[in-house]
Write a protein that holds these residues in place. Structure first.
Motif, PDB file in Angstrom:
ATOM      1  N   SER B  27       4.592  -2.941   1.097  1.00  0.00           N
ATOM      2  CA  SER B  27       3.912  -4.230   1.020  1.00  0.00           C
ATOM      3  C   SER B  27       3.097  -4.480   2.271  1.00  0.00           C
ATOM      4  O   SER B  27       3.482  -4.059   3.359  1.00  0.00           O
ATOM      5  CB  SER B  27       4.923  -5.358   0.817  1.00  0.00           C
ATOM      6  N   TRP B  29      -0.379  -7.266   3.873  1.00  0.00           N
ATOM      7  CA  TRP B  29      -1.409  -8.266   3.590  1.00  0.00           C
ATOM      8  C   TRP B  29      -2.707  -7.765   4.190  1.00  0.00           C
ATOM      9  O   TRP B  29      -2.689  -6.877   5.035  1.00  0.00           O
ATOM     10  CB  TRP B  29      -1.027  -9.617   4.191  1.00  0.00           C
ATOM     11  N   THR B  58      -1.116  -8.621  -0.770  1.00  0.00           N
ATOM     12  CA  THR B  58      -1.631  -9.973  -0.984  1.00  0.00           C
ATOM     13  C   THR B  58      -2.635 -10.284   0.117  1.00  0.00           C
ATOM     14  O   THR B  58      -2.835  -9.493   1.028  1.00  0.00           O
ATOM     15  CB  THR B  58      -0.518 -11.035  -0.888  1.00  0.00           C
ATOM     16  N   TRP B  60      -3.640 -13.050   3.234  1.00  0.00           N
ATOM     17  CA  TRP B  60      -2.809 -13.498   4.350  1.00  0.00           C
ATOM     18  C   TRP B  60      -1.960 -14.703   3.966  1.00  0.00           C
ATOM     19  O   TRP B  60      -0.780 -14.770   4.284  1.00  0.00           O
ATOM     20  CB  TRP B  60      -3.694 -13.816   5.557  1.00  0.00           C
ATOM     21  N   HIS B  63       1.904 -14.901   2.806  1.00  0.00           N
ATOM     22  CA  HIS B  63       2.645 -13.646   2.956  1.00  0.00           C
ATOM     23  C   HIS B  63       3.964 -13.846   3.703  1.00  0.00           C
ATOM     24  O   HIS B  63       4.971 -13.223   3.369  1.00  0.00           O
ATOM     25  CB  HIS B  63       1.795 -12.590   3.653  1.00  0.00           C
ATOM     26  N   LYS B  66       6.437 -15.145   1.291  1.00  0.00           N
ATOM     27  CA  LYS B  66       6.857 -14.111   0.366  1.00  0.00           C
ATOM     28  C   LYS B  66       7.862 -13.162   1.030  1.00  0.00           C
ATOM     29  O   LYS B  66       8.916 -12.863   0.473  1.00  0.00           O
ATOM     30  CB  LYS B  66       5.630 -13.336  -0.101  1.00  0.00           C
TER      31      LYS B  66
END
Lengths: 301, 417
Positions: B27, B29, B58, B60, B63, B66
């Motif tokens: 993951s 950003w 994703t 910014w 994030h 998340k």
């Protein structure tokens, strides 16, 4: 609306000075009214118009030219924006949004109506406490239940699926809609339901054949609100969905916005224009019922 | 098809890649270019080592939320891009992420300098590998200084002295520097560090290091800049709509001739300039200082989940992304100049790094200064500094009150750790 009567208008030549003056005054006042309305309307719509205009601009022009008419219109924003920086096109994200919205709106309408009907028409033990709970949920900000909900859905194994996003709604999880329908039902007289009961309908039949048609305008409002809120919901999908292939539009729109990198505003604006289109379409389609509901509700009251 | 896959798997197994084929999640950003580069990197590294990589990325915003939720639920990705200041939030004692020191056989840790590794080591455990090292330096628009007949400043005194002639020659709407918003609090820390040799926060005592008088001196230096017309005043910039500098037409036109920002954001600020040329100017010395007071940090780190079932496979892929030719070529400079020396060398040899980026990055790496505590980037500490300086800039509080507020409120936040 008009100040003239049919008799007067047929005899145009025979207008008195007074009538002419009246007519002129009506015209002037109408002109002023329309000019003000148009100006204010334009002012309110300006951000939207600018959004649409800017989506056809190049990225550098967006900051250089404050007007909304692009000097060199380009479809670049739409083409590049549609392709995205992922292996999927925006169509995928629209489809995902639809997969969330469709069950969510449908089940919200069904479950919220049933629960509201129960609260508004029946006496049962613990009703007061349950109703107080409902109001408490209404007052509770959504954010505070995020982590416990997340843990719950993790244990059920629903993470990275659309289920956490709509299943709570299928059990009337949206207290606001239930409350709204209860308030609406309270204003609806019980006479017809009682007549149906006399004719031998059971509770469920009364709900389907009598209450739901009466509630139709309110249910349509519920669906509209749920549609818009789901379309715009960012935090829910952000937390529950981790695979890019399952992103809805609200996440996809922010996908390329970073703090350390300048980004292509025109692509984001172009996709925003596309993203508001379904919401606008749905609103215009439902508008007739929406307005009808508000006016007929007024007559009944 | 099926046979060839099996054959490939056999070959891979025979060659002896430690981990079996695993499905790994990563993951991060970022913006479009980082998304494309990282997806490509995962593709080549996944294929090379026979793992299936699932990218999760994703923008910014959101994030942190998340990542917080995922870490709370133990469902985080195997490899994560983590913002450096978040490390103490998630892993105060170093156990929140896998200790990369234990994976030293898979990851070539020698590519990172000891200082870089120290910055992401918590409780003796290496929690992340810096993607790049970045720091704040001055950038000036040489064109504007040339037009005003001035040399690009090399000390703070020269910068201050340049304001009056620039305005006289080019007009009152010209400023040699733009220092507004959070930049003010970062800049102040540079002045404090130069004056006193202290960082904002002492990690040993977990308290604000400079005394009130030392903070007052720095705050007054900022007030002097505004007074002398070196930078637009904060309230004026806010009245103009708080436009981001890189989106500000006055910046593009060269009317604002300088800024104090991260070296890694060069293109963001240089691209919009239509009049002049942006050059890095390092750190401007304050009279009598013995260090540069550089504010330097790992811009972001790569961590491996402590809950990962495939720690070794994740480490293999991470090493590929940061240290192996295929990964380096794909990732390029999407996260700034790589902190990994192997990656830096490969990109420099292949001409993938623009000279000005290296120049700016070297200014950051070579500059001296007290160690920057990760808590200086704590969201609450940052907002305290910014809000207090805003009150000061608006004349609501005096410099003494501002210094007192900063010390009291920041210490209160630090008490929790």
């Amino acid at each position: 609306m008009s100040v003239t009567t049919p008799e007067v208008t047929t005899a145009t030549s025979g207008l008195t000075a007074h009538q002419l003056r009246e007519q002129r005054r009506a015209k002037i006042s109408a002109t002023i009214r329309y000019v003000i309305l148009a100006a204010v309307g334009l002012l309110m719509l300006y951000p939207l118009i600018w959004l649409i205009g800017a989506s056809f601009k190049t990225n550098s022009e967006i900051f250089a030219n404050p007007g909304f008419i692009p000097s060199e219109p380009t479809l670049d924003g739409y083409i590049k924006g549609w392709q995205t920086s992922t292996p999927y096109t925006f169509a995928r994200f629209f489809w995902n949004t639809f997969l969330i919205i469709f069950p969510k709106v449908l089940f919200t309408a069904i479950s919220a109506t049933m629960v509201a009907y129960g609260f508004a028409r029946f006496e049962f033990p613990g009703k007061k406490i349950l109703f107080a709970t409902l109001i408490a949920i209404l007052l509770l900000p959504n954010v505070v239940t995020r982590i416990p909900q997340y843990l719950l859905f993790r244990d059920i194994g629903w993470l990275d699926s659309f289920l956490p996003l709509w299943v709570p709604s299928a059990f009337a999880g949206d207290a606001f809609f239930v409350f709204m329908l209860i308030q609406f039902l309270r204003a609806v007289p019980r006479d017809m339901e009682e007549a149906a009961r006399v004719d031998g309908a059971n509770s469920f039949q009364t709900l389907i054949f009598i209450v739901v048609p009466l509630l139709k305008p309110a249910i349509i409002s519920v669906c509209l609100f749920q549609f818009m809120w789901t379309m715009n919901d960012f935090l829910g999908p952000l937390i529950y969905i981790s695979s890019v292939e399952k992103y809805p539009v609200s996440l996809a729109l922010k996908l390329s916005i970073d703090t350390t990198e300048a980004f292509e505003w025109n692509r984001i604006l172009a996709m925003s224009v596309l993203a508001i289109t379904p919401a606008l379409a749905v609103f215009f389609i439902a508008q007739k019922h929406f307005i009808e509901g508000i006016s007929s509700g007024g007559v009944k009251g | 098809m099926k046979r060839s896959t099996t054959a490939l798997a056999t070959v891979l197994a025979l060659v002896g890649f430690g981990a079996n084929a695993a499905e790994l999640r990563m993951s991060w950003w970022g913006g479009d270019s980082r998304h494309l580069a990282t997806q490509e990197g995962l593709k080549v590294c996944g294929e090379k080592h026979g793992h299936v990589m699932k990218p999760e990325f994703t923008g910014w915003s959101g994030h942190l939320e998340k990542l917080s939720t995922q870490l709370a639920g133990g469902t985080e990705a195997d490899i994560m891009q983590v913002n450096w200041p978040w490390l103490p939030l998630f892993s105060a004692d170093g156990t929140g992420f896998a200790d990369l020191n234990t994976l030293g056989e898979i990851i070539d840790l020698a590519s990172w300098s000891d200082a870089a590794k120290a910055s992401s080591t918590l409780g003796g455990k290496l929690n992340g590998l810096p993607a790049s090292q970045t720091g704040l330096i001055y950038w000036f628009n040489k064109g504007t200084f040339d037009a005003a007949g001035l040399a690009v400043p090399t000390t703070l005194a020269e910068l201050v002295a340049s304001a009056a002639p620039m305005k006289e020659k080019l007009g009152d709407d010209h400023f040699p520097l733009y220092l507004v918003g959070e930049d003010v609090s970062k800049w102040m820390q540079n002045i404090v560090a130069q004056n006193t040799g202290k960082g904002l926060i002492d990690n040993e005592t977990m308290k604000v290091a400079p005394s009130a008088e030392e903070l007052v001196a720095a705050i007054e230096t900022y007030a002097m800049l505004v007074e002398q017309g070196v930078t637009p005043a904060w309230p004026d910039a806010a009245a103009a709509g708080n436009i981001k500098l890189h989106e500000n037409p006055n910046w593009a036109a060269g009317k604002i001739a300088g800024t104090y920002v991260w070296d890694s954001t060069y293109f963001k600020y240089s691209d919009p300039i239509t009049n002049g040329e942006l050059i890095p100017a390092g750190l401007l010395a304050v009279d009598g200082s013995d260090n540069d007071g550089v504010y330097r940090k790992a811009s972001m780190v790569f961590s491996i989940s402590a809950n990962s079932e495939n720690t070794e496979a994740a480490a293999t892929v991470l090493n590929c992304l940061l240290n192996e030719p295929e990964g380096i070529a794909a990732m390029a400079t999407a996260r700034g100049l790589p902190a990994s020396s192997v990656a830096h060398k490969q990109l420099a040899d292949n001409g993938k790094i623009v000279a000005v980026q290296t120049e700016a990055n070297n200014m950051v790496l070579d500059a001296s200064g007290p160690e920057v505590s990760a808590f200086a980037e704590h969201p609450e500490v940052r907002s305290i500094l910014k809000d207090t300086m805003e009150l000061f800039a608006y004349g609501e509080i005096t410099a003494e009150e501002a210094a007192g507020d900063i010390i009291m409120n920041v210490n209160e936040v630090l008490e929790k750790y």
